[in-house]
Write an enzyme that holds these catalytic residues in place. Structure first.
Site, PDB file in Angstrom:
ATOM      1  N   ASN A  49      74.093  14.254  66.638  1.00 30.53           N
ATOM      2  CA  ASN A  49      75.322  13.192  66.285  1.00 30.53           C
ATOM      3  C   ASN A  49      75.772  13.489  65.700  1.00 30.53           C
ATOM      4  OD1 ASN A  49      77.037  11.027  66.809  1.00 30.53           O
ATOM      5  ND2 ASN A  49      75.266   9.791  67.089  1.00 30.53           N
ATOM      6  N   TRP A  50      76.746  13.771  65.424  1.00 25.51           N
ATOM      7  CA  TRP A  50      77.660  14.062  63.877  1.00 25.51           C
ATOM      8  C   TRP A  50      77.793  12.771  63.420  1.00 25.51           C
ATOM      9  CZ3 TRP A  50      80.684  19.393  63.065  1.00 25.51           C
ATOM     10  CH2 TRP A  50      79.522  20.119  62.999  1.00 25.51           C
ATOM     11  N   LYS A  51      78.657  11.899  64.543  1.00 25.38           N
ATOM     12  CA  LYS A  51      78.967  10.371  63.896  1.00 25.38           C
ATOM     13  C   LYS A  51      80.072  10.864  63.026  1.00 25.38           C
ATOM     14  CE  LYS A  51      74.488   8.378  64.606  1.00 25.38           C
ATOM     15  NZ  LYS A  51      73.796   7.575  63.728  1.00 25.38           N
ATOM     16  N   HIS A  98      76.225   4.467  71.874  1.00 26.44           N
ATOM     17  CA  HIS A  98      76.054   4.384  71.363  1.00 26.44           C
ATOM     18  C   HIS A  98      75.954   3.013  70.539  1.00 26.44           C
ATOM     19  CE1 HIS A  98      74.259   5.699  67.282  1.00 26.44           C
ATOM     20  NE2 HIS A  98      73.672   6.526  67.244  1.00 26.44           N
ATOM     21  N   GLU A 152      76.191   1.859  67.338  1.00 23.17           N
ATOM     22  CA  GLU A 152      77.536   1.787  66.363  1.00 23.17           C
ATOM     23  C   GLU A 152      78.369   1.166  67.193  1.00 23.17           C
ATOM     24  OE1 GLU A 152      76.995   5.927  64.519  1.00 23.17           O
ATOM     25  OE2 GLU A 152      74.869   4.475  63.697  1.00 23.17           O
ATOM     26  N   GLU A 185      67.741   5.334  72.023  1.00 20.39           N
ATOM     27  CA  GLU A 185      67.932   4.536  70.404  1.00 20.39           C
ATOM     28  C   GLU A 185      67.441   3.102  70.251  1.00 20.39           C
ATOM     29  OE1 GLU A 185      70.062   8.226  68.703  1.00 20.39           O
ATOM     30  OE2 GLU A 185      71.940   6.702  69.653  1.00 20.39           O
ATOM     31  N   GLY A 243      68.937   5.946  61.558  1.00 19.78           N
ATOM     32  CA  GLY A 243      68.887   5.555  60.271  1.00 19.78           C
ATOM     33  C   GLY A 243      68.443   4.990  59.001  1.00 19.78           C
ATOM     34  N   SER A 298      66.204   8.305  63.592  1.00 24.01           N
ATOM     35  CA  SER A 298      65.398   8.789  62.568  1.00 24.01           C
ATOM     36  C   SER A 298      64.916  10.473  62.940  1.00 24.01           C
ATOM     37  CB  SER A 298      64.307   7.853  61.593  1.00 24.01           C
ATOM     38  OG  SER A 298      64.969   6.923  61.077  1.00 24.01           O
ATOM     39  N   GLY A 320      70.694  12.775  64.432  1.00 26.59           N
ATOM     40  CA  GLY A 320      72.075  11.717  63.869  1.00 26.59           C
ATOM     41  C   GLY A 320      71.844  12.375  63.087  1.00 26.59           C
ATOM     42  N   GLY A 321      71.550  11.765  61.518  1.00 27.41           N
ATOM     43  CA  GLY A 321      70.933  11.956  60.071  1.00 27.41           C
ATOM     44  C   GLY A 321      70.806  13.707  59.873  1.00 27.41           C
TER      45      GLY A 321
END
Ligand code: PGA
Length: 250
Positions: A9-11, A94, A96, A166, A172, A212, A233-234
Site C-alpha cells: 500500500n503505497w499511500k 484502511h 487512515e 492492521e 507506521g 510495520s 506500507g512503508g
C-alpha cells in the site's frame, strides 16, 4: 486452499516517474513465487501501473473508491473508472481512511457492496487502536468492524474478499504486533468466520497482517498458521524491502 498474498500500500507516495521506477525494480527483483503480489499506487499512476505489469503476475489495486456508481462527487473515483482501466482490486477501510476521512463501518459496508456488485476483489482493512488494546477491548472492536462492515455480504461474494488485520498502533510506528499477538487475533477472526459465515469460507479466506512489517520480521509473522501474508506500507516503497518481504512468505 487459501492464497498467500503480499500487498504493498503505497499511500500518498511516489509520483509517476517514481512509480514507474519502483515497479520496474520490483519486476526485476521479484522471486518466481506462488505468492500473490499486489501493489496499490496512487490513482494517477494506476493506468500506467497496469500497463507496466502486464505479463507479470503482479496485481494492481486501488487504495480506495467511492460507494456511488457515478454522480456529483467532486474529486472521487468510481468502481467503473477502476474497472475501465483493468483495476479489479481495491483496498477498503484502511485505518487512515477511517481516521482522517471519517469512513465508518456503515459507509464501508456501502463501498464493499458497490465493489462486490462489480466483481472487484476487496482487501478489507480493520484493526483496533492502542487504547482498545490497553483496555482489553481489541477483540470486541475487531468483531464490530467485521460485523458492521462486511458480514452482511452473500456467501458467494466471500471468494472476492481478502481480510487485512492492521492494529492501528503498529501502522507506521515501527512497532509490530508480536507474531503471537498476530496469530491470536487471526485465529479469533477465523473462528468468527467459522461460527458466523461457515467453515469452508473460514478456511478459504486469506487474512493478512499489516503494521510495520519489514524484511527482518516478515518470515516469523508469516510462519504463523493463520497469517496468510501481509499488507505493507512503508517497506513497500523500497523494492529491496518489498521483495525481501515477499521472500519471507516462501
Ligand atoms: P506500515 O503500514 O507497514 O508502514 O506500518 C501498513 C499499512 O498501513 O497498510
Amino acid at each position: 486452499m487459501r492464497k498467500k498474498i503480499v500487498a504493498g500500500n503505497w499511500k500518498m507516495n511516489n509520483d509517476a516517474a517514481q512509480a514507474e521506477a519502483l515497479i520496474d525494480a520490483i519486476i526485476n527483483k521479484k522471486p518466481d513465487t506462488s505468492t500473490k503480489v499486489v501493489i496499490a499506487p496512487p490513482f494517477v499512476s494506476l493506468q500506467a501501473a497496469v500497463a507496466q505489469t502486464r505479463g507479470t503476475n503482479i496485481i494492481v489495486a486501488a487504495q480506495n473508491m467511492h460507494q456511488a456508481e457515478n454522480g456529483a462527487y467532486t474529486g472521487e473515483i468510481s468502481v467503473n473508472m477502476l474497472k475501465g482501466i483493468n483495476v479489479n482490486t481495491v483496498i477498503l477501510g484502511h485505518s487512515e481512511r477511517r481516521a482522517y476521512f471519517g469512513e465508518t463501518n456503515a459507509l464501508l459496508a456501502e463501498k464493499v457492496n458497490t465493489a462486490l456488485n462489480h466483481n472487484l476483489t476487496v482487501i478489507f482493512c480493520f484493526g483496533e487502536e492502542l487504547a482498545d488494546r490497553q483496555t482489553g477491548s481489541h477483540f470486541e472492536v475487531v468483531e464490530r468492524q467485521l460485523r458492521e462492515g462486511l458480514f452482511h455480504i452473500s456467501e458467494s461474494d466471500w471468494s472476492n474478499i481478502v481480510l487485512a488485520y492492521e492494529p492501528v498502533w503498529a501502522i507506521g510506528t515501527g512497532e509490530t504486533a508480536s507474531p503471537e499477538q498476530a496469530q491470536e487475533m487471526h485465529e479469533f477472526i477465523r473462528t468468527l468466520l467459522r461460527n458466523n459465515i461457515g467453515s469452508k469460507i473460514a478456511e478459504d479466506t486469506s487474512i493478512l497482517y499489516g503494521g510495520s512489517v519489514k524484511p527482518d520480521n516478515a518470515s516469523e509473522i508469516f510462519s504463523k498458521p493463520d497469517v496468510d501474508g501481509g499488507l505493507i506500507g512503508g517497506a513497500s516503497l523500497k523494492a529491496d524491502d518489498f521483495v525481501g518481504i515477499i521472500k519471507g512468505m516462501a
